[in-house]
Design a protein around this motif. Structure first.
Motif, PDB file in Angstrom:
ATOM      1  N   SER A 316      -9.055  -3.596  -0.506  1.00 35.06           N
ATOM      2  CA  SER A 316      -9.965  -2.680   0.183  1.00 35.06           C
ATOM      3  C   SER A 316     -11.288  -3.360   0.520  1.00 35.06           C
ATOM      4  O   SER A 316     -11.917  -3.035   1.534  1.00 35.06           O
ATOM      5  CB  SER A 316     -10.212  -1.443  -0.689  1.00 35.06           C
ATOM      6  N   SER A 317     -11.712  -4.288  -0.326  1.00 35.25           N
ATOM      7  CA  SER A 317     -13.005  -4.950  -0.125  1.00 35.25           C
ATOM      8  C   SER A 317     -12.956  -6.027   0.949  1.00 35.25           C
ATOM      9  O   SER A 317     -13.974  -6.318   1.587  1.00 35.25           O
ATOM     10  CB  SER A 317     -13.481  -5.574  -1.444  1.00 35.25           C
ATOM     11  N   GLU A 318     -11.793  -6.629   1.150  1.00 28.23           N
ATOM     12  CA  GLU A 318     -11.691  -7.782   2.040  1.00 28.23           C
ATOM     13  C   GLU A 318     -11.265  -7.445   3.459  1.00 28.23           C
ATOM     14  O   GLU A 318     -11.133  -8.334   4.286  1.00 28.23           O
ATOM     15  CB  GLU A 318     -10.708  -8.810   1.450  1.00 28.23           C
ATOM     16  N   VAL A 319     -11.028  -6.178   3.737  1.00 27.86           N
ATOM     17  CA  VAL A 319     -10.655  -5.787   5.100  1.00 27.86           C
ATOM     18  C   VAL A 319     -11.697  -4.822   5.645  1.00 27.86           C
ATOM     19  O   VAL A 319     -12.578  -4.344   4.920  1.00 27.86           O
ATOM     20  CB  VAL A 319      -9.255  -5.133   5.138  1.00 27.86           C
ATOM     21  N   ARG A 320     -11.601  -4.525   6.926  1.00 28.91           N
ATOM     22  CA  ARG A 320     -12.526  -3.584   7.545  1.00 28.91           C
ATOM     23  C   ARG A 320     -12.191  -2.153   7.138  1.00 28.91           C
ATOM     24  O   ARG A 320     -11.063  -1.857   6.743  1.00 28.91           O
ATOM     25  CB  ARG A 320     -12.463  -3.728   9.062  1.00 28.91           C
ATOM     26  N   ARG A 321     -13.155  -1.290   7.272  1.00 32.40           N
ATOM     27  CA  ARG A 321     -12.936   0.115   6.905  1.00 32.40           C
ATOM     28  C   ARG A 321     -11.913   0.773   7.811  1.00 32.40           C
ATOM     29  O   ARG A 321     -11.277   1.760   7.424  1.00 32.40           O
ATOM     30  CB  ARG A 321     -14.256   0.880   6.965  1.00 32.40           C
ATOM     31  N   THR A 322     -11.746   0.242   9.028  1.00 32.46           N
ATOM     32  CA  THR A 322     -10.786   0.823   9.962  1.00 32.46           C
ATOM     33  C   THR A 322      -9.366   0.317   9.734  1.00 32.46           C
ATOM     34  O   THR A 322      -8.422   0.853  10.325  1.00 32.46           O
ATOM     35  CB  THR A 322     -11.202   0.503  11.408  1.00 32.46           C
ATOM     36  N   ASP A 323      -9.195  -0.712   8.927  1.00 37.90           N
ATOM     37  CA  ASP A 323      -7.861  -1.228   8.632  1.00 37.90           C
ATOM     38  C   ASP A 323      -7.146  -0.315   7.641  1.00 37.90           C
ATOM     39  O   ASP A 323      -7.780   0.401   6.867  1.00 37.90           O
ATOM     40  CB  ASP A 323      -7.954  -2.650   8.077  1.00 37.90           C
ATOM     41  N   LEU A 324      -5.832  -0.356   7.675  1.00 34.40           N
ATOM     42  CA  LEU A 324      -5.016   0.522   6.839  1.00 34.40           C
ATOM     43  C   LEU A 324      -4.403  -0.281   5.699  1.00 34.40           C
ATOM     44  O   LEU A 324      -3.638  -1.225   5.951  1.00 34.40           O
ATOM     45  CB  LEU A 324      -3.921   1.195   7.663  1.00 34.40           C
TER      46      LEU A 324
END
Length: 424
Positions: A316-324
């Motif tokens: 969750s920390s290493e991806v964008r907030r819009t990624d699933l």
């Protein structure tokens, strides 16, 4: 707010030492503050009738929503807000901290009787702690307000009344957040900041309820009958928040907090359709924990769950907030990346792999044992968005899974990436 236990008869003395110390400290602090305010002077008798009406309104609201509250407590494992703080702060501002403490005890006893005692793992000492945290917050809030408005908030000059109410709200929220966060930190060292004090949505809701409590305190002293118009607002706010929590619980994996596979697939399919319309590249990353069964067999499944949660936090920390980000099943995770080409998707996967490898997770709660190495292997499948034939989500998943299989065959702890087919 503490971690649920599988033993409904668990006692405070059986809790880990940090949890025991934190709970006892807050409980004794609440008792000491109530005794100090009692010694300073009894509650204002003229306003006790109004405070009784506020408590009755709080009980009525809780009675109308107790079924949803019971379901939410059963499903949710993060700090969450109930509407009790509306009545507790209002009574505190109207009749003082002793009356506010009594209101907290009554409302939380009712909440425990209706919801908490039927929820697995909600031990009695947790209910007592939550009540004590509210009492400490109420006493601290009144301690800040009293020097600013000795005669009560309704008698404060108009130019300072807003400052007085804001000071009461800020103190109540800050003290309660610190008390609850400290208890959760003592129980679960792997919690994120959101896991300790709740996310922005939960804190915004708590602040709104405290504003309602401050408004109730003023209105009931100036025009008591107008408080009837606040009751429907409190009820709808509580009900809508409870429904939202139930929807979130139904869409997430309880062990990791990530999207469950059904929800992830629905959202990813919608994202893929949108990407195809706009000719935007997409990628799917399939990740698998290396030798996870060995970790479970050696250190136990509870530690294995801690590893899963830690890896989920990294994802969750290493991806964008819009990624699933979802849990595919077991020790497998999956990420859907929109508007990302193969090079960028590979960089993201490599960043995740490096962050997981840097984790230091010890099987012992006191950190006496050495950290267990955690490694992850990933397969990346990308579609450029310009192919004549549409690529569906199943094809992307299959391609990413095949890449993952190849990466394992090459020695694990690595990334294997490629297009679902040759780009045109």
């Amino acid at each position: 707010m503490l971690r649920r236990s599988s033993d409904r008869k668990a006692k405070l003395r059986d809790a880990p030492r940090p949890v025991f110390a934190t709970v006892v400290l807050i409980d004794f602090l609440a008792l000491a503050l109530v005794l100090c305010w009692l010694w300073a002077g009894p509650p204002a008798g003229a306003n006790l009738g109004r405070s009784v009406l506020i408590v009755l309104g709080g009980l009525a609201s809780a009675e109308l929503t107790w079924r949803l509250e019971r379901q939410r407590r059963q499903l949710s494992d993060t700090p969450h807000v109930n509407m009790s703080s509306v009545a507790i702060l209002a009574v505190t501002l109207v009749s003082g901290p002793v009356a506010g403490s009594v209101a907290a005890a009554i409302l939380y006893l009712h909440l425990w009787w209706r919801a908490s005692r039927w929820t697995s793992g909600i031990d009695p000492y947790r209910a007592v702690f939550n009540t004590s945290a509210m009492i400490v917050s109420a006493c601290a809030s009144y301690g800040v307000v009293h020097p600013l408005a000795p005669g009560g908030v309704a008698s404060a000059p108009s130019e300072t009344s807003a400052v007085v109410l804001l000071a009461a709200i800020a103190t109540f929220w800050l003290v309660n957040s610190l008390a609850v966060g400290a208890a959760i930190a003592a129980a679960e060292k792997l919690r994120s900041i959101t896991g300790l004090v709740g996310g922005w949505s939960a804190n915004a809701l708590e602040i709104v309820t405290l504003f309602l409590g401050a408004i109730t305190a003023v209105v009931i002293q100036l025009r008591p009958w107008l408080t009837l118009f606040l009751l429907p607002l409190i009820y709808v706010l509580h009900r809508s928040d409870s429904v939202k929590h139930l929807e979130i619980a139904a869409s997430t994996d309880r062990k990791t907090g990530l999207l469950n596979m059904e929800t992830w697939r629905c959202l990813a399919e919608a994202g893929l359709k949108k990407a195809r319309r706009h000719h935007v590249p997409v990628a799917v990353v399939m990740l698998d924990l290396d030798f996870f069964k060995r970790i479970n067999d050696t250190h136990g499944h509870l530690f294995g769950d801690d590893v899963l949660r830690a890896v989920a936090h990294v994802l969750s920390s290493e991806v964008r907030r819009t990624d699933l980000v979802g849990r595919f099943g077991g020790e497998e995770f999956v990420v859907f990346l929109a508007d990302v080409d193969l090079v960028r998707a590979t960089e993201i996967a490599e960043r995740i792999r490096s962050a997981v490898a840097a984790l230091e997770i010890s099987p012992s709660t006191d950190g006496t044992s050495s950290a267990v190495p955690v490694r992850i292997t990933a397969g990346v499948a990308c579609d450029d968005g310009y192919s004549d034939d549409d690529v569906d989500l199943s094809q992307l998943l299959l391609a990413a899974d095949n890449r993952l299989f190849f990466a394992k065959g090459q020695g694990r702890d690595r990334i294997n990436a490629g297009y679902t087919r040759q780009a045109r």
